[in-house]
Structure formats: structure tokens, C-alpha cells
Design a protein around this motif. Sequence first.
Motif, PDB file in Angstrom:
ATOM      1  N   PRO A   1     -72.353  13.157  34.155  1.00 23.64           N
ATOM      2  CA  PRO A   1     -72.140  14.835  34.503  1.00 23.64           C
ATOM      3  C   PRO A   1     -71.360  15.202  35.684  1.00 23.64           C
ATOM      4  N   SER A   2     -71.472  14.108  36.665  1.00 24.05           N
ATOM      5  CA  SER A   2     -70.835  14.237  38.058  1.00 24.05           C
ATOM      6  C   SER A   2     -69.472  14.300  38.020  1.00 24.05           C
TER       7      SER A   2
ATOM      8  N   LYS B   1     -66.628  21.056  30.074  1.00 22.35           N
ATOM      9  CA  LYS B   1     -67.988  21.744  30.507  1.00 22.35           C
ATOM     10  C   LYS B   1     -68.991  21.640  29.424  1.00 22.35           C
TER      11      LYS B   1
ATOM     12  N   ASP C   1     -73.038  23.359  28.880  1.00 22.48           N
ATOM     13  CA  ASP C   1     -74.060  24.112  29.501  1.00 22.48           C
ATOM     14  C   ASP C   1     -75.250  23.346  29.789  1.00 22.48           C
ATOM     15  N   ASP C   2     -75.919  23.670  30.889  1.00 20.25           N
ATOM     16  CA  ASP C   2     -76.848  22.607  31.448  1.00 20.25           C
ATOM     17  C   ASP C   2     -78.103  22.217  30.501  1.00 20.25           C
ATOM     18  N   ILE C   3     -78.563  23.316  29.993  1.00 21.87           N
ATOM     19  CA  ILE C   3     -79.673  23.193  29.112  1.00 21.87           C
ATOM     20  C   ILE C   3     -79.340  22.239  28.031  1.00 21.87           C
TER      21      ILE C   3
ATOM     22  N   ALA D   1     -76.915  20.301  27.613  1.00 18.16           N
ATOM     23  CA  ALA D   1     -76.396  19.004  27.867  1.00 18.16           C
ATOM     24  C   ALA D   1     -77.814  18.031  28.239  1.00 18.16           C
ATOM     25  N   GLN D   2     -78.919  18.628  28.885  1.00 22.48           N
ATOM     26  CA  GLN D   2     -80.096  18.030  28.973  1.00 22.48           C
ATOM     27  C   GLN D   2     -80.833  17.586  27.518  1.00 22.48           C
TER      28      GLN D   2
ATOM     29  N   LYS E   1     -68.704  13.602  29.337  1.00 19.73           N
ATOM     30  CA  LYS E   1     -69.383  14.471  30.538  1.00 19.73           C
ATOM     31  C   LYS E   1     -70.864  14.453  30.302  1.00 19.73           C
ATOM     32  N   LEU E   2     -71.406  14.357  29.137  1.00 23.13           N
ATOM     33  CA  LEU E   2     -72.980  14.494  29.070  1.00 23.13           C
ATOM     34  C   LEU E   2     -73.582  13.163  29.574  1.00 23.13           C
TER      35      LEU E   2
END
Length: 343
Positions: free
Chosen positions: A107-108, A321, A323-325, A327-328, A103-104
Motif C-alpha cells: 500500500p505505500s 486507490k 478504501d482503507d477499511i 483494503a484491510q 495496491k493491497l
Amino acid sequence: MTDNLLEQEAQRLYKSLGQITRPDGQKYSLAYCKKLAPLTSQINELKKQKNALILTHYYCAPEIIFGVSDEIGDSYGLSKKAAQASQDILIFCGVSFMAQTAKLVNPSKKVFLPPTYAGCSLAQSITPKEVEDLRKKYPLAQFICYINSTAEVKALCDICVTSANVFDIVAASPSKQIVFLPDIFMAQNIEAFLKAKGIDKEIIAAGGTCCVHDKYTLKDIEVIKQKYPQAKIICHPECRKEVCQASDFCGSTSAMLKYVNESSAAIFAVLSERGIIAVLEQQNPTKTFLPTGRTCAQMKLNKLEDILEILKDDTSVPEVKVDDIIAQQALKSINAMFKGAKK
Ligand code: 13P
Ligand code: SF4
């Protein structure tokens, strides 16, 4: 599906699986393949309709590897395949940290892990808080994490590695002091490897051990050598240092496959997960593999039935899933690995 097509599917499975020993010691008979055929044929059909890709780690069951997978590999190979995937749905047969990594890196996509959750004793051996505390204790160290770690832990590290590139990446580290986590045995093996090459690094180990590979001992090697002196003993760097040093070869899953495929020896004792022995048996029908494999119970949570459920209705199963932060940040350490790895 007609009886004729099911018969063809059973024959196809038997051709791939017939050499392999099942965990209960039986071979995959044609009768057993006939039982699998309705499941694998539905999965293979739906996979095309839904534009899905099935990626499978070598430690999963042979019927998944040879029955329905598009990509099989070790942690490193599969992370690269996941990053390159163009399909809408990625079904990752492995454990949670691997599906999270998929996923990382892409991500899409909709990413699914058939058992929904499958743990790993390494990934579970260290918390983000422990990494933060180590950061405070060793402010000058480079933090290198094994891919067998959670996204939260990767997010707190500088670079990620897998067993396929760990030695090269650690050797090339710009830092003299390295905190390596969460595999203490691998850290000890790196230290021994670097010492043998005359490379001077201070490796601080944190975390735990792989509950599959940590069970092999020198005693096992003694017993094998007494009974089969001609056998080549090969192991994974998640094993104890003394086991790695007493083996003929120590390397990542893909490196062990390469070693056996290229070796002229006839008998092998593989000190690793049972799944890789199944792949070796399939690829090397004239070579003998002693029954030394251990089972990663979490990898075996992946089942054909669950893959089929995802393909039938992907809204009924939770997606992986991150978390966005987190993941970045975690992606930075994975991308650093892709940049630093030799291949
Ligand atoms: P590799 O797939 O990197 O060889 O690691 C082995 C393992 O234990 C995976 O969980
Ligand atoms: Fe984790 Fe070991 Fe299982 Fe790999 S074999 S997933 S390292 S517990």
C-alpha cells in the motif's frame, strides 16, 4: 537518443519478438521493431530515473512483455512480486483487479494501471451485496474467492485463490461446505478434481464466467483432434468442465508454460488467451502452436504510449486507490492465500 542506440534497441526487440506471431497474423519484423524502439527505449530509461517497476500479465501485448517489463507472470506470481517490490512506483499492466491487488499487498507504493480502468467479466459478475446475501444463506460455509474479484468482494471472503493454487487451497479447506466465487466453471472444475481425489466437499458456485475462456467448446477439440491428432491440447481451468476433461492438460497460466516447456510433443493447441501463446512461441522456437488463442480485449488496453505518459508525469494520471477499511479486510483474504499456497 542517437540513431545507433535506437538501432541497438530495435535489434534487441527483434531478438525477443522475432519468433512471435502478432494478432494480425504477421511476425514482429525488424521494421516493426524499429517503430517500437523509440517508445521502449524512452520507457526503459525513465523507469530507472523514476525508480519504477513494470509488472505485466502474460495476456498483455508481446511488445510490453518483452520490450519494457521487469516482471512477467500470472496473477499469483505477479501478486507475490508486487508484495516484494521496493520501487516507489509500480506500473501494473493487466486489468483493474490485478492493479488493485498490487495496491493491497504493497500500500505505500504509487500503483498505476496504464489504461486507468480495464474490466474483467469475472470480477464484474458479482456484487458485494450478492456476497452478503450468500453469507446469510450459507452461514457455515467457507467463502473462497478467485483473485479475479474486486477488493470489496475479497473483503467479504475468507480466503482468496488464483488458478495456480486453487486446487490445493480448496482441498485443504477446513470446511465441508464452500461457496466459491465468482467463476462458476472453475467451481465445477474444482468439484470434479476433488471428486477424482475422493475428497468430499459441497461447492456452491456463484458469479459468472471468463468471457475469453468460456468460448471454447468440445466441438473445437473435435476439430483440432481430427486435423492434428498428434497435437497436445491444453487449457485453463476457467474453461468449461467438458473442455478441461477432454484436454491433455488443464492448469494455470504458469502451469501451462511449465507443461509445454517440459513436453517432448511438437504441436500444441492452447485453449487460452493469445498472449500466453506468444510467450510459448518465444520460449519454444522449435514447437508449433496452432492458432487457437482468443483475445482478452481488456488486457490489450495496456499500451506502451500510456506507460510512457505515467513515467513522464505520474501526477497527470490517476493512481490506483482502495478504501482503507476495504483494503484491510481484503488483505486478510490475500494473506490467507499466501499462507495457504504451497509455493
Ligand atoms: P492466471 O493468471 O491466474 O492464470 O489467470 C488467468 C486469467 O484469466 C487472468 O485474468
Ligand atoms: Fe478476466 Fe478472462 Fe480477461 Fe482474465 S482473460 S482478465 S478472466 S476476462
